[in-house]
Enzyme design. Structure first.
Site, PDB file in Angstrom:
ATOM      1  CG  HIS A 198      -2.124  -0.923   0.995  1.00 38.28           C
ATOM      2  ND1 HIS A 198      -3.328  -0.746   1.613  1.00 38.28           N
ATOM      3  CD2 HIS A 198      -2.277  -2.018   0.216  1.00 38.28           C
ATOM      4  CE1 HIS A 198      -4.173  -1.708   1.237  1.00 38.28           C
ATOM      5  NE2 HIS A 198      -3.543  -2.492   0.399  1.00 38.28           N
ATOM      6  CG  HIS A 225      -4.334 -11.702  -2.069  1.00 41.40           C
ATOM      7  ND1 HIS A 225      -5.502 -11.281  -2.644  1.00 41.40           N
ATOM      8  CD2 HIS A 225      -3.840 -10.595  -1.435  1.00 41.40           C
ATOM      9  CE1 HIS A 225      -5.707 -10.003  -2.377  1.00 41.40           C
ATOM     10  NE2 HIS A 225      -4.706  -9.557  -1.656  1.00 41.40           N
TER      11      HIS A 225
HETATM   12 FE1  HEB Z   1      -4.345  -7.673  -1.002  1.00 41.58          FE
HETATM   13  C1  HEB Z   1      -4.952  -8.370   2.307  1.00 41.58           C
HETATM   14  C2  HEB Z   1      -7.578  -6.690  -1.422  1.00 41.58           C
HETATM   15  C3  HEB Z   1      -3.688  -6.852  -4.288  1.00 41.58           C
HETATM   16  C4  HEB Z   1      -0.984  -8.393  -0.500  1.00 41.58           C
HETATM   17  N1  HEB Z   1      -5.927  -7.537   0.207  1.00 41.58           N
HETATM   18  C5  HEB Z   1      -5.960  -7.815   1.541  1.00 41.58           C
HETATM   19  C6  HEB Z   1      -7.228  -7.492   2.035  1.00 41.58           C
HETATM   20  C7  HEB Z   1      -7.988  -7.071   1.000  1.00 41.58           C
HETATM   21  C8  HEB Z   1      -7.163  -7.091  -0.149  1.00 41.58           C
HETATM   22  C9  HEB Z   1      -9.421  -6.626   1.039  1.00 41.58           C
HETATM   23  C10 HEB Z   1      -7.661  -7.641   3.479  1.00 41.58           C
HETATM   24  C11 HEB Z   1      -7.251  -6.516   4.371  1.00 41.58           C
HETATM   25  C12 HEB Z   1      -7.651  -6.882   5.772  1.00 41.58           C
HETATM   26  O1  HEB Z   1      -6.774  -7.068   6.602  1.00 41.58           O
HETATM   27  O2  HEB Z   1      -8.873  -7.025   6.005  1.00 41.58           O
HETATM   28  N2  HEB Z   1      -5.423  -6.935  -2.556  1.00 41.58           N
HETATM   29  C13 HEB Z   1      -6.737  -6.628  -2.528  1.00 41.58           C
HETATM   30  C14 HEB Z   1      -7.148  -6.210  -3.832  1.00 41.58           C
HETATM   31  C15 HEB Z   1      -6.076  -6.256  -4.629  1.00 41.58           C
HETATM   32  C16 HEB Z   1      -4.975  -6.713  -3.823  1.00 41.58           C
HETATM   33  C17 HEB Z   1      -8.545  -5.801  -4.201  1.00 41.58           C
HETATM   34  C18 HEB Z   1      -5.991  -5.893  -6.098  1.00 41.58           C
HETATM   35  C19 HEB Z   1      -6.687  -6.836  -6.947  1.00 41.58           C
HETATM   36  N3  HEB Z   1      -2.645  -7.597  -2.172  1.00 41.58           N
HETATM   37  C20 HEB Z   1      -2.591  -7.201  -3.460  1.00 41.58           C
HETATM   38  C21 HEB Z   1      -1.232  -7.185  -3.900  1.00 41.58           C
HETATM   39  C22 HEB Z   1      -0.464  -7.600  -2.854  1.00 41.58           C
HETATM   40  C23 HEB Z   1      -1.372  -7.882  -1.768  1.00 41.58           C
HETATM   41  C24 HEB Z   1      -0.779  -6.754  -5.268  1.00 41.58           C
HETATM   42  C25 HEB Z   1       1.017  -7.757  -2.729  1.00 41.58           C
HETATM   43  C26 HEB Z   1       1.836  -8.001  -3.703  1.00 41.58           C
HETATM   44  N4  HEB Z   1      -3.190  -8.286   0.597  1.00 41.58           N
HETATM   45  C27 HEB Z   1      -1.856  -8.635   0.556  1.00 41.58           C
HETATM   46  C28 HEB Z   1      -1.488  -9.244   1.793  1.00 41.58           C
HETATM   47  C29 HEB Z   1      -2.618  -9.251   2.594  1.00 41.58           C
HETATM   48  C30 HEB Z   1      -3.673  -8.627   1.830  1.00 41.58           C
HETATM   49  C31 HEB Z   1      -0.128  -9.788   2.117  1.00 41.58           C
HETATM   50  C32 HEB Z   1      -2.769  -9.840   3.992  1.00 41.58           C
HETATM   51  C33 HEB Z   1      -2.675  -8.815   5.062  1.00 41.58           C
HETATM   52  C34 HEB Z   1      -2.607  -9.427   6.431  1.00 41.58           C
HETATM   53  O3  HEB Z   1      -2.329 -10.632   6.571  1.00 41.58           O
HETATM   54  O4  HEB Z   1      -2.871  -8.711   7.395  1.00 41.58           O
END
Ligand code: HEB
Length: 748
Positions: free
Chosen positions: A93, A284
């Site tokens: 982020h 993921h």
């Molecule tokens: Fe993620 C977690 C959505 C892309 C790495 N994710 C997460 C959550 C959500 C999301 C709703 C839950 C938060 C809480 O704690 O409740 N993603 C999302 C979307 C997209 C994404 C709608 C576009 C398609 N991711 C992404 C990327 C990466 C990531 C590109 C790197 C390379 N995530 C992640 C991790 C986690 C999440 C390592 C777990 C955290 C903890 O364990 O605390």
């Protein structure tokens, strides 16, 4: 006090009261040109982050970070005993706000600790992640910035869970105030998206001549999730999200439509389909989502929270408010049976099961596997197991045919997934750092990547002062008009953008596709300048003693220097050492984002009915890291030098064009001239003698804003004064030199 009352406007001290912004909301604002100046930065003037980082005990901090991963704290217990998932999300982020369209956003400034990002609805619980890091930040102090620390922590999290990374580079100095230069959208409600999808504002980019995001396009129903266009330069589907709504576009659980949003938003982050899929799959593979109960249980975000919470927000009154009771996104998913380990299980499950729409305990749309397999361990209760679950945005990777092709291949080739993920992750974290010469630390990968916009190393002796003098003579002896050297040098260097440190004169990419054909560069003129300079280069490189060489990149800048010395009668600094990149080293598509659509410095293009032309000059000045006085100086000087892109006479308020004088300011402030618009949209003007009515000048909005805006006019007055000619010339040359060297991190 009720939250709806605004105490600030009533306050009679501390900057309260009704402000210019309230009276004249459309007034041109120069505030982004004075950000991150010395006064906001608590470090000593001499402090250099690069030097401090070099003294960091890198192995020690990595060990501390690794230990932290499993050192669960009572006040914010780790899911499955490991903070890795949380820290990866924090890093993602942080970096993921980057957009290639304007180069802004990204993890380069440590902005996640300031509003609005610290309080974005997508950043819930990351306040806790950042605080978990405080003891380590405190221990290493200024040797590592928050900006570097957020990203390094994400990297270490991956490594600690068995996912070797592609490398890491430090070098991101912290800022100490919110970055106001980033357009996050026009909506005034969190998670709103009524403006960004309104009437095809995406618009043509780089068409030359002006239209950026005009309202011209066919009116689109913003609710049509299968065809709507996202406004430029945005890269998120909603105000306050990093990318897309996890439940599907506007909450509609449609995986294919979700894929469309993902493709658009990750594309704006400079990621192609493969990189996008790799990031989501890889990301993921770890961690969990948090939606133990309704989001009604959580209090205000950090910036709106009571002072005694000391920067913590989203206070959760459900149960213990943490651990198993955590509410972050309101979704409740754990993707794999080993969420602390790099495995291929995300894809295995994605394809093994069919998926059924269900609701999280908080009421959000999510998917559950149609199976009796309860194979997912609970994050806290060893006696509980869950069925596999996915987000709508996860299913996009299976049900979009293009993503499907990619992810099915990885299902059978986990090594290819690892390679794609770690490369895309490295790009995500480093995309906005600029050239390799800024990268620091022992983990910089050897392999050179195309998105670095690489330039070759200097592999020959550089030209010395004698050569420079000689070359300047040679350049001025060609039959090219000197002003054209100034235009070419400006065109080359002024592509730089401070946001992601791309562009600039190094590499001489102005001679390559696409820049060579940009309308703003006046291609036919540019080509004649380049061929004259190539002649000079050939002669020098063919005969210089000791293998000395001059690059075209250096000669383009030197041409401007020579012409400016001639025009000003003053010496202009020059630092050799640029090299020439090849077309193969240039991602032409990616460079299209650097094309100016409006460039007031060259009197190119006009605004739209939404963005006035003069706003573009402030934007461009910000990209060039200029102050308001520097902006003013450069406009005045470039006009005096007759440097408009097409050689037009707009704003050339001088009887001796081509000479560096302060005439532009003198004439602009001369009360004997009266200005009137010559077109309905008030883009172009003529200046007549008040008495005789005879036409004296023509000008654009960019020219006249200097006399209209009180602060710019105040600067113009300094330069128009009888005692200022010399000061003006010197200031212009200094600002010019700054622009020519913006990308020279190699000599800084
Ligand atoms: Fe993620 C977690 C959505 C892309 C790495 N994710 C997460 C959550 C959500 C999301 C709703 C839950 C938060 C809480 O704690 O409740 N993603 C999302 C979307 C997209 C994404 C709608 C576009 C398609 N991711 C992404 C990327 C990466 C990531 C590109 C790197 C390379 N995530 C992640 C991790 C986690 C999440 C390592 C777990 C955290 C903890 O364990 O605390």
């Amino acid at each position: 006090m009720a939250a709806s009352e605004c105490p600030v406007k009533k306050a009679n001290i501390g900057g309260g009261g009704t402000r210019n912004r309230d009276w004249w909301p459309n007034d041109l604002r120069l505030n982004i040109l004075r950000q991150h100046t010395g006064v906001t930065n608590p470090q000593n003037k001499e402090f250099e982050y690069a030097a401090a980082f070099k003294s960091l005990d890198y192995d020690a901090i990595k060990k501390d970070l690794t230990d932290l991963m499993t050192n669960s704290q009572e006040w914010w217990p780790a899911d499955h005993g490991h903070y890795g998932g949380l820290f990866i999300r924090m890093a993602w982020h942080s970096a993921g706000t980057y957009r290639v369209t304007d180069g802004r956003g990204g993890g380069g400034e440590g902005q996640q600790r300031f509003a609005p990002l610290n309080s974005w609805p997508d950043n819930v619980s990351l306040d806790k992640a950042r605080r978990l890091l405080w003891p380590i930040k405190q221990k290493y102090g200024s040797k590592i910035s928050w900006a570097d620390l957020y990203l390094l922590t994400g990297n270490v999290a991956l490594e600690s869970m068995g996912c070797p990374t592609f490398g890491f580079a430090g070098g991101r100095a912290d800022t100490y105030e919110a970055d106001e230069s980033v357009y996050w959208g026009g909506e005034t409600t969190w998670l709103g998206n009524d403006i960004r999808y309104d009437s095809g504002r995406e618009g043509p980019r780089g068409g030359g001549g002006g239209v950026v995001d005009g309202d011209e396009g066919p009116k689109k129903d913003h609710a049509d999730i299968h065809s709507r266009n996202l406004e430029a330069p945005l890269a998120a589907a909603h105000m306050g999200l990093i990318y897309v709504n996890p439940e599907g576009p506007d909450g509609i659980p449609d995986p294919v439509a979700s894929a469309r949003d993902i493709r658009t938003t990750f594309g704006r982050m400079a990621m192609n389909d493969e990189e996008t899929a790799a990031l989501i799959v890889g990301g993921h593979t770890f961690g969990k989502t948090h939606g133990a109960a309704s989001s009604d249980n959580i209090g205000p975000e950090p910036n709106a929270a009571p002072l005694h919470q000391q920067g913590f927000g989203w206070k959760n009154k459900h149960g213990s408010g943490k651990g198993p009771d955590t509410i972050t996104s309101g979704l409740e998913v754990i993707w794999t049976s080993e969420p602390n380990k790099w495995t291929n299980k995300y894809l295995e499950y994605l394809y093994k099961y069919e998926w059924e729409l269900t609701k999280s305990p908080a009421g959000a749309n999510q998917w559950v596997a149609k199976t009796d397999d309860e194979i997912i361990p609970d994050a806290f209760d060893p006696n509980k197991k869950h069925k596999p679950r996915m987000l709508t945005s996860d299913l996009a990777l299976r049900f979009d045919p293009t993503y499907e092709k990619i992810t099915r291949r990885w299902l059978d080739h986990p090594d290819e997934l690892h390679d794609a993920f770690t490369r895309a992750w490295f790009k995500l974290l480093h995309r906005d750092m600029g050239p390799r010469s800024r990268w620091l630390g022992p983990e910089i990968p050897k392999e050179v990547l195309i998105w670095e916009d690489p330039v070759p190393d200097v592999d020959h002796p550089l030209i010395n002062d004698t050569d420079i003098t000689e070359l300047k003579k040679e350049i001025l002896a060609t039959d090219v008009e000197p002003t054209k050297f100034i235009r070419a040098a400006w065109a080359s260097a002024s592509t730089f953008r401070g946001g992601d440190k791309r562009g600039g004169a190094n590499g001489a990419r102005i001679r390559l596709d696409p820049q060579i054909n940009w309308k703003v560069n006046n291609p036919s003129d540019l080509k004649s300048v380049l061929s004259a300079l190539e002649g000079v280069q050939k002669k020098f490189n063919g005969s210089a003693p000791g293998g000395k060489k001059v690059s075209l990149a250096d000669l383009i800048v030197l041409g401007g220097v020579a012409a400016l010395e001639k025009a000003s009668g003053l010496p202009v600094p020059f630092t050799p050492g640029r090299t020439d990149a090849s077309q193969e080293q240039t991602d032409a598509q990616s460079f299209t984002h650097l094309e100016p659509v409006v460039d007031g410095f060259r009197n190119y293009g006009v605004g739209t009915n939404r963005v006035r032309t003069e706003a573009f000059i402030v934007d461009k000045a910000h990209q060039l890291t200029l102050s308001a006085p520097q902006l003013t100086t450069l406009i005045g000087g470039l006009r005096a030098l007759n440097a408009n892109w097409d050689g037009s006479s707009y704003g050339i308020l001088t009887k001796q064009p081509g000479k560096l004088t302060n005439d532009f300011f003198v004439e602009l402030l001369d009360m004997s001239t009266e200005w009137t618009p010559t077109d309905g949209s008030e883009e172009f003007f003529e200046g007549k003698d008040r008495k005789s009515g005879s036409k004296k000048w023509t000008a654009t909005r960019t020219d006249l804003i200097i006399g209209h805006h009180p602060e710019l006019r105040a600067v113009a007055e300094v330069y128009a004064a009888a005692d200022a000619e010399e000061k003006f010339k010197k200031d212009f040359i200094a600002a010019w030199d700054k622009v020519m060297n913006l990308d020279r991190f190699d000599v800084r």
